[in-house]
Design an enzyme around this catalytic site. Structure first.
Site, PDB file in Angstrom:
ATOM      1  N   LYS A 188       5.608  10.361  14.075  1.00 16.88           N
ATOM      2  CA  LYS A 188       4.951   8.908  13.280  1.00 16.88           C
ATOM      3  C   LYS A 188       3.854   8.467  14.246  1.00 16.88           C
ATOM      4  O   LYS A 188       2.255   8.095  13.997  1.00 16.88           O
ATOM      5  CB  LYS A 188       5.711   8.054  12.598  1.00 16.88           C
ATOM      6  CG  LYS A 188       4.885   6.407  12.090  1.00 16.88           C
ATOM      7  CD  LYS A 188       4.009   8.088  10.919  1.00 16.88           C
ATOM      8  CE  LYS A 188       2.248   6.466  10.730  1.00 16.88           C
ATOM      9  NZ  LYS A 188       2.421   6.226   9.110  1.00 16.88           N
ATOM     10  N   TYR A 210       0.759  -0.874  -0.092  1.00 19.72           N
ATOM     11  CA  TYR A 210       0.094  -0.385  -0.338  1.00 19.72           C
ATOM     12  C   TYR A 210       0.750   1.478   0.091  1.00 19.72           C
ATOM     13  O   TYR A 210       0.228   2.184  -0.720  1.00 19.72           O
ATOM     14  CB  TYR A 210      -1.591  -0.117   0.659  1.00 19.72           C
ATOM     15  CG  TYR A 210      -1.673  -1.175   1.054  1.00 19.72           C
ATOM     16  CD1 TYR A 210      -3.002  -1.206   0.275  1.00 19.72           C
ATOM     17  CD2 TYR A 210      -2.260  -2.080   1.194  1.00 19.72           C
ATOM     18  CE1 TYR A 210      -4.858  -1.339   0.522  1.00 19.72           C
ATOM     19  CE2 TYR A 210      -3.017  -3.111   1.530  1.00 19.72           C
ATOM     20  CZ  TYR A 210      -4.203  -2.615   1.276  1.00 19.72           C
ATOM     21  OH  TYR A 210      -4.936  -4.398  -0.127  1.00 19.72           O
ATOM     22  N   ILE A 211       1.838   0.756   0.294  1.00 16.78           N
ATOM     23  CA  ILE A 211       2.862   2.102   0.878  1.00 16.78           C
ATOM     24  C   ILE A 211       4.096   2.491  -0.700  1.00 16.78           C
ATOM     25  O   ILE A 211       3.733   3.823  -1.237  1.00 16.78           O
ATOM     26  CB  ILE A 211       3.656   2.317   1.779  1.00 16.78           C
ATOM     27  CG1 ILE A 211       2.425   2.833   2.774  1.00 16.78           C
ATOM     28  CG2 ILE A 211       4.709   3.479   1.633  1.00 16.78           C
ATOM     29  CD1 ILE A 211       1.800   3.746   3.132  1.00 16.78           C
ATOM     30  N   PHE A 262     -11.528  -1.536   6.519  1.00 20.52           N
ATOM     31  CA  PHE A 262     -11.951  -1.379   7.875  1.00 20.52           C
ATOM     32  C   PHE A 262     -12.146  -0.084   8.135  1.00 20.52           C
ATOM     33  O   PHE A 262     -12.344   0.508   9.157  1.00 20.52           O
ATOM     34  CB  PHE A 262     -10.435  -1.842   8.140  1.00 20.52           C
ATOM     35  CG  PHE A 262      -9.123  -0.286   7.937  1.00 20.52           C
ATOM     36  CD1 PHE A 262      -9.385   0.510   8.193  1.00 20.52           C
ATOM     37  CD2 PHE A 262      -8.464  -0.895   6.483  1.00 20.52           C
ATOM     38  CE1 PHE A 262      -8.331   1.524   8.015  1.00 20.52           C
ATOM     39  CE2 PHE A 262      -7.564  -0.065   5.659  1.00 20.52           C
ATOM     40  CZ  PHE A 262      -7.263   1.358   6.911  1.00 20.52           C
ATOM     41  N   ARG A 269      -4.758   9.912  16.503  1.00 23.63           N
ATOM     42  CA  ARG A 269      -5.622   9.935  15.876  1.00 23.63           C
ATOM     43  C   ARG A 269      -6.669   8.487  16.760  1.00 23.63           C
ATOM     44  O   ARG A 269      -7.912   8.184  17.234  1.00 23.63           O
ATOM     45  CB  ARG A 269      -5.619   9.444  14.694  1.00 23.63           C
ATOM     46  CG  ARG A 269      -7.105   9.286  14.239  1.00 23.63           C
ATOM     47  CD  ARG A 269      -6.838   9.581  12.687  1.00 23.63           C
ATOM     48  NE  ARG A 269      -8.179   9.756  11.841  1.00 23.63           N
ATOM     49  CZ  ARG A 269      -9.066  10.578  11.863  1.00 23.63           C
ATOM     50  NH1 ARG A 269      -9.082  12.119  12.357  1.00 23.63           N
ATOM     51  NH2 ARG A 269      -9.879  10.085  10.322  1.00 23.63           N
ATOM     52  N   GLY A 274      -9.824  -0.265  12.640  1.00 28.15           N
ATOM     53  CA  GLY A 274      -9.025  -1.116  12.263  1.00 28.15           C
ATOM     54  C   GLY A 274      -8.118  -0.623  11.667  1.00 28.15           C
ATOM     55  O   GLY A 274      -7.489   0.827  11.430  1.00 28.15           O
ATOM     56  N   ARG A 288       2.519   8.945   5.657  1.00 26.89           N
ATOM     57  CA  ARG A 288       1.839   9.258   6.212  1.00 26.89           C
ATOM     58  C   ARG A 288       0.801   9.334   5.990  1.00 26.89           C
ATOM     59  O   ARG A 288      -0.244  10.081   5.589  1.00 26.89           O
ATOM     60  CB  ARG A 288       2.330  10.941   6.945  1.00 26.89           C
ATOM     61  CG  ARG A 288       3.347  10.556   7.326  1.00 26.89           C
ATOM     62  CD  ARG A 288       3.556  12.473   7.622  1.00 26.89           C
ATOM     63  NE  ARG A 288       3.475  12.720   8.816  1.00 26.89           N
ATOM     64  CZ  ARG A 288       4.172  14.383   9.268  1.00 26.89           C
ATOM     65  NH1 ARG A 288       4.518  14.683   8.252  1.00 26.89           N
ATOM     66  NH2 ARG A 288       3.800  14.628  10.963  1.00 26.89           N
ATOM     67  N   VAL A 289       0.738   8.647   4.835  1.00 27.48           N
ATOM     68  CA  VAL A 289      -0.633   8.962   3.791  1.00 27.48           C
ATOM     69  C   VAL A 289      -1.666   8.119   4.277  1.00 27.48           C
ATOM     70  O   VAL A 289      -1.625   6.555   4.935  1.00 27.48           O
ATOM     71  CB  VAL A 289      -0.473   8.192   1.982  1.00 27.48           C
ATOM     72  CG1 VAL A 289       0.720   9.540   1.932  1.00 27.48           C
ATOM     73  CG2 VAL A 289       0.822   7.129   2.356  1.00 27.48           C
ATOM     74  N   CYS A 304      -2.537   0.607  10.601  1.00 28.93           N
ATOM     75  CA  CYS A 304      -2.029   1.563  10.851  1.00 28.93           C
ATOM     76  C   CYS A 304      -1.958   1.935  13.511  1.00 28.93           C
ATOM     77  O   CYS A 304      -1.565   2.255  14.184  1.00 28.93           O
ATOM     78  CB  CYS A 304      -2.096   3.019  10.339  1.00 28.93           C
ATOM     79  SG  CYS A 304      -1.309   2.448   9.019  1.00 28.93           S
ATOM     80  N   ASP A 324       9.938  -7.600  -5.088  1.00 27.73           N
ATOM     81  CA  ASP A 324       8.391  -7.720  -3.693  1.00 27.73           C
ATOM     82  C   ASP A 324       8.899  -9.404  -3.548  1.00 27.73           C
ATOM     83  O   ASP A 324       8.975 -10.117  -4.913  1.00 27.73           O
ATOM     84  CB  ASP A 324       7.282  -7.613  -4.523  1.00 27.73           C
ATOM     85  CG  ASP A 324       5.866  -8.087  -3.182  1.00 27.73           C
ATOM     86  OD1 ASP A 324       5.924  -6.833  -2.373  1.00 27.73           O
ATOM     87  OD2 ASP A 324       6.136  -8.688  -2.188  1.00 27.73           O
TER      88      ASP A 324
HETATM   89  N1  SAJ Z   1     -12.500   6.031  12.245  1.00 25.49           N
HETATM   90  C1  SAJ Z   1     -12.989   5.791  13.544  1.00 25.49           C
HETATM   91  N2  SAJ Z   1     -13.825   7.149  13.865  1.00 25.49           N
HETATM   92  C2  SAJ Z   1     -13.458   8.869  13.158  1.00 25.49           C
HETATM   93  C3  SAJ Z   1     -12.060   8.813  12.923  1.00 25.49           C
HETATM   94  C4  SAJ Z   1     -11.588   6.853  11.839  1.00 25.49           C
HETATM   95  O1  SAJ Z   1     -13.464   5.245  14.107  1.00 25.49           O
HETATM   96  O2  SAJ Z   1     -13.360   9.228  13.793  1.00 25.49           O
HETATM   97  C5  SAJ Z   1     -11.459   4.560  11.985  1.00 25.49           C
HETATM   98  C6  SAJ Z   1     -12.285   3.919  11.111  1.00 25.49           C
HETATM   99  O3  SAJ Z   1     -13.214   3.397  10.450  1.00 25.49           O
HETATM  100  C7  SAJ Z   1     -10.561   2.972  11.339  1.00 25.49           C
HETATM  101  C8  SAJ Z   1      -9.118   3.446  11.411  1.00 25.49           C
HETATM  102  O4  SAJ Z   1     -10.193   4.607  12.306  1.00 25.49           O
HETATM  103  O5  SAJ Z   1     -11.309   1.933  11.201  1.00 25.49           O
HETATM  104  C9  SAJ Z   1      -8.614   4.246  10.848  1.00 25.49           C
HETATM  105  O6  SAJ Z   1      -8.934   4.613   9.798  1.00 25.49           O
HETATM  106  P1  SAJ Z   1      -8.487   5.997   9.666  1.00 25.49           P
HETATM  107  O7  SAJ Z   1      -8.989   6.488   8.287  1.00 25.49           O
HETATM  108  O8  SAJ Z   1      -8.315   7.427  10.729  1.00 25.49           O
HETATM  109  O9  SAJ Z   1      -6.760   6.576   9.170  1.00 25.49           O
HETATM  110  P2  SAJ Z   1      -6.285   4.973   8.524  1.00 25.49           P
HETATM  111  O10 SAJ Z   1      -5.269   3.854   9.539  1.00 25.49           O
HETATM  112  O11 SAJ Z   1      -6.499   4.727   7.499  1.00 25.49           O
HETATM  113  O12 SAJ Z   1      -4.454   6.076   8.307  1.00 25.49           O
HETATM  114  C10 SAJ Z   1      -3.576   6.714   9.579  1.00 25.49           C
HETATM  115  C11 SAJ Z   1      -3.690   7.897   9.456  1.00 25.49           C
HETATM  116  N3  SAJ Z   1      -2.897   8.476  10.300  1.00 25.49           N
HETATM  117  C12 SAJ Z   1      -3.545   9.613  10.949  1.00 25.49           C
HETATM  118  O13 SAJ Z   1      -4.743  10.560  10.112  1.00 25.49           O
HETATM  119  C13 SAJ Z   1      -2.917  10.259  11.567  1.00 25.49           C
HETATM  120  C14 SAJ Z   1      -3.071   8.204   7.590  1.00 25.49           C
HETATM  121  O14 SAJ Z   1      -1.985   9.254   7.864  1.00 25.49           O
HETATM  122  C15 SAJ Z   1      -0.995   7.636   8.333  1.00 25.49           C
HETATM  123  O15 SAJ Z   1      -0.433   7.118   7.287  1.00 25.49           O
HETATM  124  C16 SAJ Z   1      -1.976   5.800   8.811  1.00 25.49           C
HETATM  125  O16 SAJ Z   1      -2.593   5.650   9.230  1.00 25.49           O
HETATM  126  C17 SAJ Z   1      -0.642   5.054   8.031  1.00 25.49           C
HETATM  127  O17 SAJ Z   1       0.096   4.120   7.557  1.00 25.49           O
HETATM  128  O18 SAJ Z   1       0.246   4.849   9.545  1.00 25.49           O
END
Ligand code: SAJ
Length: 417
Positions: free
Chosen positions: A211, A10-11, A325, A218, A262, A159-160, A265, A30
């Site tokens: 990171k 994914y990255i 997720f 979050r 989920g 950080r995407v 990260c 890979d």
């Molecule tokens: N979620 C909630 N409520 C919310 C926001 C999210 O329940 O208000 C849940 C989502 O449904 C999901 C989980 O949190 O199950 C994570 O989703 P996400 O969209 O918040 O984040 P990820 O895991 O897709 O990506 C995060 C991001 N980090 C931050 O926003 C601080 C991304 O920028 C990072 O690059 C990524 O982790 C990573 O690769 O570490």
């Protein structure tokens, strides 16, 4: 410049394609031959908006190719998984394998960058592994200025946001932590080619923790929202309305509750902090426990719905909407929706309908006799209990009449708002 990217997930894949689109010669490495073949055909193996075009054009232009064997390069970028083990201990084995494969190929002037999220101290550990294999080369020492470095080593955590990767890879600011300042500057030269955001230089330990802290921030905020959903349920209050109203305060911005947290990260990275500082990371630890308890709460809601229906379980049809997720992706890693649906499949309902628009085959772990992957309309018509687990765009506009007389558990507030 020739850059090898280890790990085409994914990255690694989007980063490879983006660098290639800026004229860098990129070799994607890979261990999975199937992924290598797909990429070499100019295709992709994941769902990520805009990535298909980027890969196709880069491969066609001859700037990107994939292989299973590492080759000499100017720079090596490591983008492999860093999961945790059963007891939440970080598992650096994929990084170790990559580093130990790179070490014999290193030449003076090379740069080695860790992109994978990793606990504090990992970049220095990489350095030790390389030094042990290549005593002939002059490696940097943490925070010391060396005039004649052979190899630069740095950490530049990705950080995407999945679902918006292509845009964020270009626009996000990047943190580049070197073993020394000189290492960070060497790594920055590469990121400056394709990143439009600021490339901020620091030491590797600060980059590692920053990171982890971003994702823990979050997680803690989502835990607050999830805790509110439990409190609201107890006090018979609509949590979505509660949050909408509280957020009208100029300094309040509560996130959204859900069935749990989920992804690879946010549900994982806080554990790296807890593991490094167990006595200090109390709030971060509690947040993890709150978020991890949410799937169980949803299962309790299903039990309640069953009682409200007043029928035997074996006479009830149940639909789970969404398995990923988060919305509009095909990524199931650490997915609370998938976990809940799997638990439901063992509960003995007459029929379990799964609706997941991003897949076309039912995941293998489900009982194929009682579980069926169906379209949304069939699930809504046939189910007595409807459990909305992911707010995929396809679920946003449904005919409300199809929900009448059913037990509805809306874990994302898609319809309850
Ligand atoms: N979620 C909630 N409520 C919310 C926001 C999210 O329940 O208000 C849940 C989502 O449904 C999901 C989980 O949190 O199950 C994570 O989703 P996400 O969209 O918040 O984040 P990820 O895991 O897709 O990506 C995060 C991001 N980090 C931050 O926003 C601080 C991304 O920028 C990072 O690059 C990524 O982790 C990573 O690769 O570490």
């Amino acid at each position: 410049m020739k850059v090898s990217v280890i790990g085409l997930g994914y990255i690694g894949l989007p980063t490879s394609a983006l660098m290639a689109s800026h004229g860098i010669e990129v070799v994607g490495v890979d261990v999975n031959q199937n992924i290598v073949d797909i990429v070499n055909q100019g295709k992709i193996h994941i769902v990520e908006p805009g990535l298909d075009i980027l890969v196709r054009t880069s491969v066609k232009a001859g700037h990107l190719r994939a292989t299973i064997s590492l080759e000499k390069s100017d720079a090596f970028m490591i983008a492999v998984p860093t999961p945790f083990k059963g007891d939440h201990e970080p598992d650096l084995s994929y990084v170790e394998l990559a580093v130990k494969a790179i070490a014999p190929l290193l030449e003076k002037g090379n740069v080695v960058i860790l992109e994978s999220t990793a606990p504090v101290g990992s970049t220095e550990k990489m350095l030790e592994w390389m030094q042990a294999i290549r005593p002939d080369l002059c490696f940097p020492r943490f925070d010391e200025v060396e005039a004649d470095l052979d190899i630069s080593v740095a950490h530049c955590p990705e950080r995407v946001l999945p679902g918006n990767v292509v845009q964020e890879l270009v626009e996000n600011d990047r943190i580049i932590g070197g073993i020394t300042r000189q290492c960070a500057e060497r790594a920055r030269e590469i990121y400056n080619v394709f990143v439009e955001g600021d490339c901020l230089v620091t030491d590797c330990r600060t980059a590692e923790l920053s990171k982890l802290v971003e994702n823990a921030f979050r997680d803690v905020n989502i835990a607050f929202a999830n805790e509110l959903s439990l409190i609201s349920d107890k006090l018979d209050i609509n949590v979505w309305e509660l949050i909408r109203l509280a957020n009208r305060h100029p300094r309040v911005n509560i996130l959204q509750p859900g069935p749990g947290v989920g992804g690879h990260c946010i549900a994982v990275d806080p554990w790296f902090i807890i593991n490094s500082a167990p006595n200090e990371a109390k709030l971060i630890h509690t947040a993890r426990l709150v978020n991890d308890s949410k799937p169980q709460f949803v299962l309790e809601q299903i039990n309640r719905a069953e009682i409200a229906l007043g029928k035997e379980r074996a006479e009830i049809n149940l639909a789970c909407l969404g398995l990923a997720f988060k919305p509009d992706i095909d990524d199931f890693r650490e997915s609370p929706a998938l976990y809940i649906a799997l638990q439901v499949s063992k509960m003995g309902f007459s029929k379990q309908y799964l609706v997941e628009p991003n897949i076309n085959q039912i995941p293998i772990d489900f009982d194929h006799n009682s579980t069926e992957l169906v379209d949304l309309d069939k699930a809504l018509i046939g189910a007595d209990i409807i459990v909305l687990l992911v707010d995929h765009k396809q679920f946003k506009e449904i005919n409300p009449k199809l929900l009448l007389g059913k037990q509805v558990i809306d874990t994302r507030g898609l319809w309850s708002k």
